[in-house]
Design a protein around this motif. Structure first.
Motif, PDB file in Angstrom:
ATOM      1  N   VAL A  45      -0.258  -0.371 -16.629  1.00 20.05           N
ATOM      2  CA  VAL A  45      -0.290  -1.828 -16.649  1.00 20.05           C
ATOM      3  C   VAL A  45      -1.093  -2.299 -15.450  1.00 20.05           C
ATOM      4  O   VAL A  45      -1.308  -1.557 -14.486  1.00 20.05           O
ATOM      5  N   SER A  46      -1.556  -3.524 -15.487  1.00 16.92           N
ATOM      6  CA  SER A  46      -2.280  -4.077 -14.350  1.00 16.92           C
ATOM      7  C   SER A  46      -1.285  -4.442 -13.249  1.00 16.92           C
ATOM      8  O   SER A  46      -0.078  -4.548 -13.479  1.00 16.92           O
ATOM      9  N   SER A  47      -1.795  -4.630 -12.049  1.00 17.10           N
ATOM     10  CA  SER A  47      -0.932  -4.994 -10.927  1.00 17.10           C
ATOM     11  C   SER A  47      -1.687  -5.907  -9.979  1.00 17.10           C
ATOM     12  O   SER A  47      -2.919  -5.972  -9.993  1.00 17.10           O
ATOM     13  N   THR A  48      -0.924  -6.605  -9.163  1.00 16.78           N
ATOM     14  CA  THR A  48      -1.487  -7.548  -8.202  1.00 16.78           C
ATOM     15  C   THR A  48      -1.026  -7.185  -6.802  1.00 16.78           C
ATOM     16  O   THR A  48       0.176  -7.018  -6.562  1.00 16.78           O
ATOM     17  N   ALA A  49      -1.973  -7.055  -5.874  1.00 17.56           N
ATOM     18  CA  ALA A  49      -1.643  -6.772  -4.482  1.00 17.56           C
ATOM     19  C   ALA A  49      -1.403  -8.078  -3.742  1.00 17.56           C
ATOM     20  O   ALA A  49      -2.241  -8.984  -3.780  1.00 17.56           O
ATOM     21  N   LEU A  50      -0.250  -8.196  -3.100  1.00 18.41           N
ATOM     22  CA  LEU A  50       0.063  -9.374  -2.300  1.00 18.41           C
ATOM     23  C   LEU A  50      -0.475  -9.207  -0.884  1.00 18.41           C
ATOM     24  O   LEU A  50      -0.777  -8.099  -0.442  1.00 18.41           O
ATOM     25  N   ALA A  51      -0.584 -10.294  -0.170  1.00 24.54           N
ATOM     26  CA  ALA A  51      -0.955 -10.213   1.244  1.00 24.54           C
ATOM     27  C   ALA A  51       0.131  -9.459   2.001  1.00 24.54           C
ATOM     28  O   ALA A  51       1.329  -9.592   1.696  1.00 24.54           O
ATOM     29  N   ALA A  52      -0.276  -8.654   2.967  1.00 20.96           N
ATOM     30  CA  ALA A  52       0.699  -7.888   3.747  1.00 20.96           C
ATOM     31  C   ALA A  52       1.685  -8.835   4.428  1.00 20.96           C
ATOM     32  O   ALA A  52       1.313  -9.911   4.897  1.00 20.96           O
ATOM     33  N   MET A  98      -2.393   5.576   1.390  1.00 18.33           N
ATOM     34  CA  MET A  98      -1.488   5.663   0.245  1.00 18.33           C
ATOM     35  C   MET A  98      -1.770   4.600  -0.811  1.00 18.33           C
ATOM     36  O   MET A  98      -1.009   4.479  -1.787  1.00 18.33           O
ATOM     37  N   GLU A  99      -2.860   3.844  -0.654  1.00 16.02           N
ATOM     38  CA  GLU A  99      -3.141   2.774  -1.608  1.00 16.02           C
ATOM     39  C   GLU A  99      -3.402   3.298  -3.008  1.00 16.02           C
ATOM     40  O   GLU A  99      -3.025   2.671  -4.003  1.00 16.02           O
ATOM     41  N   GLY A 100      -4.065   4.455  -3.117  1.00 22.64           N
ATOM     42  CA  GLY A 100      -4.302   5.035  -4.436  1.00 22.64           C
ATOM     43  C   GLY A 100      -3.002   5.370  -5.139  1.00 22.64           C
ATOM     44  O   GLY A 100      -2.841   5.125  -6.343  1.00 22.64           O
ATOM     45  N   ILE A 101      -2.056   5.944  -4.391  1.00 25.76           N
ATOM     46  CA  ILE A 101      -0.745   6.270  -4.959  1.00 25.76           C
ATOM     47  C   ILE A 101       0.001   4.997  -5.317  1.00 25.76           C
ATOM     48  O   ILE A 101       0.665   4.928  -6.368  1.00 25.76           O
ATOM     49  N   ALA A 102      -0.115   3.948  -4.487  1.00 29.48           N
ATOM     50  CA  ALA A 102       0.538   2.673  -4.793  1.00 29.48           C
ATOM     51  C   ALA A 102      -0.002   2.098  -6.100  1.00 29.48           C
ATOM     52  O   ALA A 102       0.773   1.631  -6.953  1.00 29.48           O
ATOM     53  N   ARG A 103      -1.308   2.116  -6.284  1.00 31.44           N
ATOM     54  CA  ARG A 103      -1.888   1.598  -7.533  1.00 31.44           C
ATOM     55  C   ARG A 103      -1.401   2.402  -8.737  1.00 31.44           C
ATOM     56  O   ARG A 103      -1.115   1.847  -9.797  1.00 31.44           O
ATOM     57  N   THR A 112       5.575  -1.593  -5.675  1.00 31.83           N
ATOM     58  CA  THR A 112       5.318  -0.654  -4.582  1.00 31.83           C
ATOM     59  C   THR A 112       5.350  -1.370  -3.233  1.00 31.83           C
ATOM     60  O   THR A 112       4.839  -2.483  -3.090  1.00 31.83           O
ATOM     61  N   VAL A 113       5.969  -0.712  -2.258  1.00 32.08           N
ATOM     62  CA  VAL A 113       6.091  -1.232  -0.898  1.00 32.08           C
ATOM     63  C   VAL A 113       5.556  -0.156   0.030  1.00 32.08           C
ATOM     64  O   VAL A 113       6.234   0.836   0.320  1.00 32.08           O
ATOM     65  N   ASN A 114       4.319  -0.337   0.462  1.00 31.52           N
ATOM     66  CA  ASN A 114       3.564   0.643   1.244  1.00 31.52           C
ATOM     67  C   ASN A 114       3.624   0.216   2.708  1.00 31.52           C
ATOM     68  O   ASN A 114       3.065  -0.824   3.067  1.00 31.52           O
ATOM     69  N   VAL A 115       4.315   0.983   3.549  1.00 35.01           N
ATOM     70  CA  VAL A 115       4.686   0.471   4.868  1.00 35.01           C
ATOM     71  C   VAL A 115       4.018   1.210   6.032  1.00 35.01           C
ATOM     72  O   VAL A 115       3.675   2.382   5.945  1.00 35.01           O
TER      73      VAL A 115
END
Length: 306
Positions: A45-52, A98-103, A112-115
């Motif tokens: 599915v598509s996803s949207t990245a929020l501002a950190a 880890m952005e590739g794994i988050a996507r 996803t919460v990439n910290v």
């Protein structure tokens, strides 16, 4: 546990391809080979990245941010979530890795919460674990906003990130690694880790571990045990998927094998996916098969990605 002891003898000889026990599996994978028990993933599915966003409170020793990615799922649907933690020897790198794994996980309907977390040697253990515990508190506090099912939060990490996620998953609510914030909010439903340093007592006194723990094994023996995930394995541990390069020289493969067997001894569901011919960096960069298997494992444990 007769089967487990047979697996231990098998792994001690290096293995050939596959061995099963009642609640776990080991797979030695070649490049391009399908994973053990792999289930074809759902169409992404598509996803949207929020501002950190800052996830630590204002009085925290350092401001730390989380990058949230929201999957496009039907309105009103609760989604599983994934806490994602990068590697870098506890002292460098960033969530960029880890952005590739988050996507990939967001494509399977995980929030996803990439910290980020505090780095050694300025901040010594357990500062990094406390950061992840605070991240879990933040996820719970924002569960309604992000439509997260808090009973379906998983942890993902590589290398030092794998170490921290594993400790988070294994930390007792009452033991010395327990969160100082109380409650059940640090509980993970399942874990997927790669390149895991599971037993710090087996490493030489190199600068990375010494910087993390503030001394050598001889100077701080209890700290080395306390900071080693293998010494916290218990029957109530969540299921683990472990992937590791069988040619890893930075974090030797016995770190993964021993941890897998410790989980088996306690009856914890686990899978060990060994990447044939891969070293520490290669097993992360060339992780496609391992991540497909990891996501299949996580989907089974949380009841699907949606």
């Amino acid at each position: 546990m007769q089967v487990v002891h047979a697996v231990r003898r098998y792994l001690g000889l290096g293995g050939l391809s596959l061995m099963l026990s009642g609640c776990g599996a080991m797979h030695l994978a070649s490049p391009g080979e399908p994973a053990l028990g792999q289930v074809r993933p759902a169409p992404p599915v598509s996803s949207t990245a929020l501002a950190a966003e800052r996830y630590t409170p204002m009085d925290w020793p350092a401001p730390l941010e989380a990058r949230v990615r929201l999957p496009a799922t039907p309105a009103g649907t609760l989604r599983p979530a994934a806490l994602i933690v990068h590697g870098g020897g506890w002292r460098r790198r960033s969530p960029d890795d880890m952005e590739g794994i988050a996507r990939q996980l967001a494509g399977q309907s995980y929030v996803t919460v990439n910290v980020a977390y505090r780095f050694a040697p300025r901040y010594r253990f357990p500062a990094q674990l406390q950061d992840l515990q605070q991240a879990m508190a933040w996820i719970h506090a924002n569960a309604e906003r992000f439509r997260i099912d808090t009973d379906r939060i998983v942890g993902i990490g590589y290398s030092s990130g794998a170490h921290l996620v594993s400790l988070l998953a294994l930390a007792s609510q009452t033991g010395p690694l327990a969160t100082p914030y109380g409650g059940d909010h640090t509980r993970l439903r399942a874990v997927a880790v790669g390149g895991l340093p599971s037993d710090l007592t087996k490493f030489d006194d190199g600068p990375l571990v010494v910087g993390l723990l503030g001394g050598t094994r001889q100077e701080r023996p209890e700290a080395y045990v306390q900071a080693s995930p293998i010494h916290h394995v218990a029957p109530q541990a969540p299921p683990f998927f472990i992937f590791h390069g069988n040619r890893d020289r930075l974090v030797p493969v016995d770190q993964a094998r021993d941890f897998y067997l410790a989980l088996q001894d306690q009856g914890v569901p686990a899978e060990l996916y060994l990447q044939r011919g891969r070293g520490h960096i290669g097993s992360f960069l060339l992780r496609r098969g391992a991540m497909k298997a990891a996501i299949a494992f996580l989907n089974r444990e949380v009841g699907g990605g949606g």
